[in-house]
Every structure is written in C-alpha cells, then in structure tokens.
Write a protein that holds these residues in place. Structure first.
Motif, short mmCIF file in Angstrom:
data_model
loop_
_atom_site.label_atom_id
_atom_site.label_comp_id
_atom_site.label_asym_id
_atom_site.label_seq_id
_atom_site.Cartn_x
_atom_site.Cartn_y
_atom_site.Cartn_z
N ASN A 86 5.77 86.34 83.76
CA ASN A 86 4.88 85.57 84.65
C ASN A 86 5.19 84.09 84.52
OD1 ASN A 86 2.59 84.19 85.83
ND2 ASN A 86 1.52 86.15 85.77
N LYS A 87 5.84 83.52 85.51
CA LYS A 87 6.28 82.13 85.44
C LYS A 87 5.10 81.16 85.42
CE LYS A 87 10.58 83.17 87.85
NZ LYS A 87 10.24 84.61 87.89
N LYS A 88 4.07 81.44 86.23
CA LYS A 88 2.92 80.54 86.27
C LYS A 88 2.17 80.53 84.95
CE LYS A 88 2.15 80.76 91.28
NZ LYS A 88 1.20 81.12 92.37
N ALA A 89 1.96 81.71 84.39
CA ALA A 89 1.27 81.79 83.10
C ALA A 89 2.09 81.13 82.00
CB ALA A 89 0.98 83.25 82.74
N ALA A 90 3.42 81.32 82.06
CA ALA A 90 4.30 80.70 81.06
C ALA A 90 4.21 79.18 81.15
CB ALA A 90 5.74 81.16 81.28
#
Length: 289
Positions: free
Chosen positions: A176-180
């Motif tokens: 998950n790019k946004k969460a990362a």
C-alpha cells in the motif's frame, strides 16, 4: 530415451530459472510502481554488454572484479530509469504513458548498444564453458551454474526483503503506497531502490545467458517475453508464483520437443499463456481480483 528426457529436464530447469528471474523482475517493478516495464530484455542485454564488451574485452579485467563493477553500474542505471520514467509517470491517470515510456526506453537502449558496441554478435571464450558428468549424464556447466546462481539470488532476495529495513520498506510500498507514505517511507526513493535491485538481477541474467546465446542486441528478446508469460502463469505480482511459472514453462517447453518438432519449441510458452488467460487468468498461485 530416458537419458534424453533427463537431459531435456535438466536444461529445462535451467532455462526455467532464467524465466523465473525475469518474472521476478517484472514482479518487483509491478509491486513497487504498479507499472509494467517492457524494456527488461534490453536492460538484460545492457548488463551482458557492460560485463563482456566493456570490462572483460576492452579493459581485460578479471571476472570477479568485472562482475562487481557491472552490478554497481546496473544499480545506478536502474535508479536513473526509476527517476526518469517510473516516478514521474506512475501518477498519470492512464498506465499507457508508462508502458510507452518503457517501450521507448527499450528502443533507446538497443540503439545505444548498436552505436557504442556495433551490430556484430560475439561471445566470451571459456565463460561458463565445459561439461560435468553426473553418473551417465553429461550436463553442461552453464546449466548447473544457472541453477545454483538462480537459487542463491532468490534466497538472497528473500533474506533482503524479510530481514532488512530497506527490504521491509519495499514490501510495505508493494502492499500500500499511500499507507507506506503516511508511515514515513519515501516511496519515490524506495522505487529507485527497487528498480536498482531489478536492474542488478537483469545483469545476472545477462551474464548467465552468454554461453547459451551470442551477445547481441536481440539476445534476450525471447527471454523477456517468456519471463512475462512465466509471471502470468505463476500468478502475476507474487514472487513464489514467478518462480513456479518460470520452472513450469522451462520444463514444459523443453520436454515438448519429444512430441513436437523442435521449431515449435518457442511457441509453447505463448500457447500456455493464452490457455491460462482463458481458463485460469489468476495463475497457479495468484488471487482473483
């Protein structure tokens, strides 16, 4: 007959590991950016040329030093590709821009190779040459080394992804790019690191296939396509699936020459790809979206 089948099985496993490594590259880029890199075959070719034409032939370096320097240059190349193509284009509404970007990158690399090194194919003497006798079987040293190196690369990649801070960050970005990004991970920098690792793996493939093909601008064309097929058949975006798909294609296409004319060997992987897309598009280990 049994000896012939065993020979075909061993060489099929070796080629299967090559396809698996290519599928792993596709998987790394796909998981980190959500994009497909259709210039993998040219990056593999660049790795082979840098190692063979530049360091071995031109500068006459010893092979271990040439390997290390090739890894370093290919890592830098991967970071440049990520900074110039993947990071800018991954925010586009349509992935077609990134696909076109990687295709044009492939053409640029192919023409650069032709202009710098020339169009004439060549090879390296005494590189992974010779045979090894296993019982009554004579196995080429190249096939044995391909299997061993591929297993070591896969094991090293698993250790890196699971037990290092950078590797864990890469896994977070893949999930998950946004969460990362919210957790403080620099996604753009992480993509550069992932692409660098992918490019280093490309150079490994380029070195391994030198005894199997002459070094030329088209040396990895079929390998790139079959590696993509392996990723789809194994379960696209899943590393164990990439390995399984590669081995499956390598073994099946080699054993196919027992019942089919040898000229049809190269179409086996693409026939399998079409069958899987029609019947089981998620592949062996993939999950349905």
């Amino acid at each position: 007959m049994m000896g012939t089948i065993l020979q075909l099985l061993i060489s099929g496993i070796a080629m299967g590991f090559i396809y698996a490594l290519v599928a792993i590259e596709y998987t790394l880029i796909w998981n980190s950016t959500g994009l497909l890199n259709f210039s993998h075959d040219k990056i593999i070719t660049v790795g082979a040329y840098i190692f063979a034409a530049t360091f071995i032939i031109k500068f006459n370096m010893n092979k271990p030093l040439a390997i290390v320097l090739t890894f370093m240059l290919m890592g830098i190349l991967g970071s440049v590709i990520a900074s110039g193509i993947f990071n800018p284009l991954r925010h586009m509404r349509s992935n077609i821009f990134a696909v076109m970007g990687t295709m044009m990158l492939g053409r640029i690399l192919a023409e650069a190779i032709r202009l710098i090194y020339g169009p004439v194919p060549f090879t390296i003497e005494n590189w992974l040459s010779g045979t090894i006798k296993i019982g009554t079987l004579m196995v080429t040293k190249a096939n044995v080394i391909i299997c061993v190196v591929a297993i070591l690369v896969v094991a090293a990649l698993q250790l890196f992804m699971n037990f290092t801070k950078i590797g864990k960050a890469m896994r977070c970005v893949a999930q998950n790019k946004k969460a990362a990004a919210l957790m403080g991970i620099n996604v753009a920098q992480n993509i550069c690191m992932t692409t660098a690792v992918s490019s280093i793996i490309c150079s490994v493939i380029g070195m391994l296939i030198i005894p199997l093909f002459n070094i030329s601008t088209t040396m990895a064309a079929s390998i790139g396509l079959k590696g993509f097929s392996a990723g789809v058949i194994g379960g696209f975006g899943y590393l164990p699936g990439a390995i399984l798909g590669g081995l499956f294609i390598g073994v099946v296409e080699n054993l196919a020459v027992v019942v089919l004319p040898a000229v049809y060997k190269d179409i086996v992987s693409f026939v399998l790809l079409i069958i899987f897309l029609l019947v089981h598009p998620s592949g062996f280990l993939g999950k349905k979206a």
